[in-house]
Design an enzyme around this catalytic site. Structure first.
Site, PDB file in Angstrom:
ATOM      1  N   ARG A 169       0.853  -1.183   0.000  1.00 49.00           N
ATOM      2  CA  ARG A 169       0.000   0.000   0.000  1.00 49.00           C
ATOM      3  C   ARG A 169       0.889   1.232   0.000  1.00 49.00           C
ATOM      4  NH1 ARG A 169      -3.409  -2.985  -1.388  1.00 49.00           N
ATOM      5  NH2 ARG A 169      -5.510  -3.296  -0.517  1.00 49.00           N
ATOM      6  N   GLU A 189      -4.316   7.502  -5.102  1.00 49.73           N
ATOM      7  CA  GLU A 189      -4.585   6.741  -6.318  1.00 49.73           C
ATOM      8  C   GLU A 189      -5.929   7.179  -6.908  1.00 49.73           C
ATOM      9  OE1 GLU A 189      -4.259   2.551  -5.558  1.00 49.73           O
ATOM     10  OE2 GLU A 189      -2.182   2.704  -4.857  1.00 49.73           O
ATOM     11  N   HIS A 194      -1.676   0.204 -10.050  1.00 56.13           N
ATOM     12  CA  HIS A 194      -2.218  -0.756  -9.083  1.00 56.13           C
ATOM     13  C   HIS A 194      -2.821  -1.972  -9.799  1.00 56.13           C
ATOM     14  CE1 HIS A 194      -3.837  -0.970  -4.702  1.00 56.13           C
ATOM     15  NE2 HIS A 194      -3.531  -2.174  -5.158  1.00 56.13           N
TER      16      HIS A 194
END
Length: 324
Positions: free
Chosen positions: A239, A268, A287
């Protein structure tokens, strides 16, 4: 018999959606933008018995009026979007999707390691832009991955899968740092447990797989990057919050470390004006750790199974435990 109401905010394959419809009254918000602020979504939460989705924060404020909520089925292995203490307090079951994304995410880690080490994205863009006009010289060389030293921070399922690729596929020496030791992994991989500082001093590649929690938030800052040194490549597939992002940017700009391969970020999507989007010694991915057709389908299928079993009063296949 009245069927229980569930909220869906994750797109499902038709066969999986049909399974939900067989068991529940489904309120579908999978195409609703800005979901946490949507009045209809917030109103639906007041009566829902279950929810299924990912990437939407659900904490005390969001769930305070969800008086019937029994279970949350997250289409993810990470559960940092949820206030876990509050869920325990309320007796709301939390389910997630471990195991099914382990191998795919480990593949992503190695993709980042190889791309950052061999400068693949940087050099591929030169080809695409018509800038390959002479033989590659020393200024464009990368570094080897095989035979190097890999330090894994977080030796869970994904960390172990990365370690197997490193040890048996690339003949790398593997060490790890984790809150507890894993004798089976040490035996299988010949991996050595090290303190975090010792690991950072030792490794050529540092790969982070820890979950985001208070103990890991900001785990990597200026001191840690300084300890790694100018030949180290930093990989983060966990993360964004485990990294002090300004410190990472400074370390990359100043060549305190060689390069970084990143699949996760503090914000993000990554803002286009972030230095991480333009630095040549960064491989930045959107991601994609589990983003294959096969894995995402398997995750969604497990999430559907979890919700069906949980709301039937049975033990779901993947109930989240605070010990995970």
């Amino acid at each position: 018999m009245t069927r229980k109401t569930v909220i869906l905010y994750n797109r499902l394959a038709p066969t999986l959606r049909a399974r939900l419809d067989e068991h529940f009254h489904v309120l579908d918000f999978s195409d609703t933008p800005n979901l946490p602020r949507d009045p209809a979504f917030r109103a639906a939460l007041e009566d829902a018995h279950g929810v299924l989705g990912a990437s939407v924060p659900l904490g005390r404020a969001e769930l305070a009026h969800a008086r019937n909520l029994e279970a949350i089925s997250s289409v993810s292995v990470g559960v940092d979007k949820y206030d876990r203490d509050y869920l325990v307090e309320r007796g709301i079951m939390l389910c997630h999707t471990p195991d099914v994304l382990t191998e795919t995410t480990a593949d992503t880690a190695f993709l980042l390691m190889l791309a950052a080490a061999r400068r693949a994205v940087e050099l591929a863009m030169r080809v695409r832009n018509g800038e390959w006009t002479a033989s590659v010289g020393e200024a464009d060389f990368g570094v080897d991955v095989h035979g190097k030293r890999l330090g894994i921070v977080g030796m869970g399922r994904i960390g172990a899968a990365i370690g197997r690729r490193a040890r048996f596929g690339f003949n790398m020496d593997v060490a790890y740092h984790n809150r507890s030791r894993h004798a089976a992994v040490e035996d299988e991989l010949g991996a050595e447990w090290r303190t975090l500082d010792d690991l950072l001093d030792w490794a050529d590649f540092v790969c982070v797989t820890v979950p985001l929690a208070e103990a890991t938030r900001g785990l990597f800052g200026a001191a840690e990057f300084q300890r790694m040194g100018p030949e180290t490549i930093f990989i983060n597939i966990s993360r964004g919050g485990v990294v002090d992002e300004p410190a990472l940017i400074a370390a990359l700009e100043n060549h305190t470390i060689r390069a970084a391969g990143l699949d996760v970020f503090t914000t993000e999507p990554l803002p286009g004006d972030s230095p991480l989007a333009r630095l040549a010694n960064v491989v930045a991915l959107p991601h994609i750790g589990s983003a294959t057709h096969e894995t995402r389908h398997a995750m969604a299928a497990l999430a559907v199974d979890n919700l069906i079993e949980a709301l039937a009063g049975r033990e779901p296949p993947a109930r989240y435990s605070m010990a995970d």
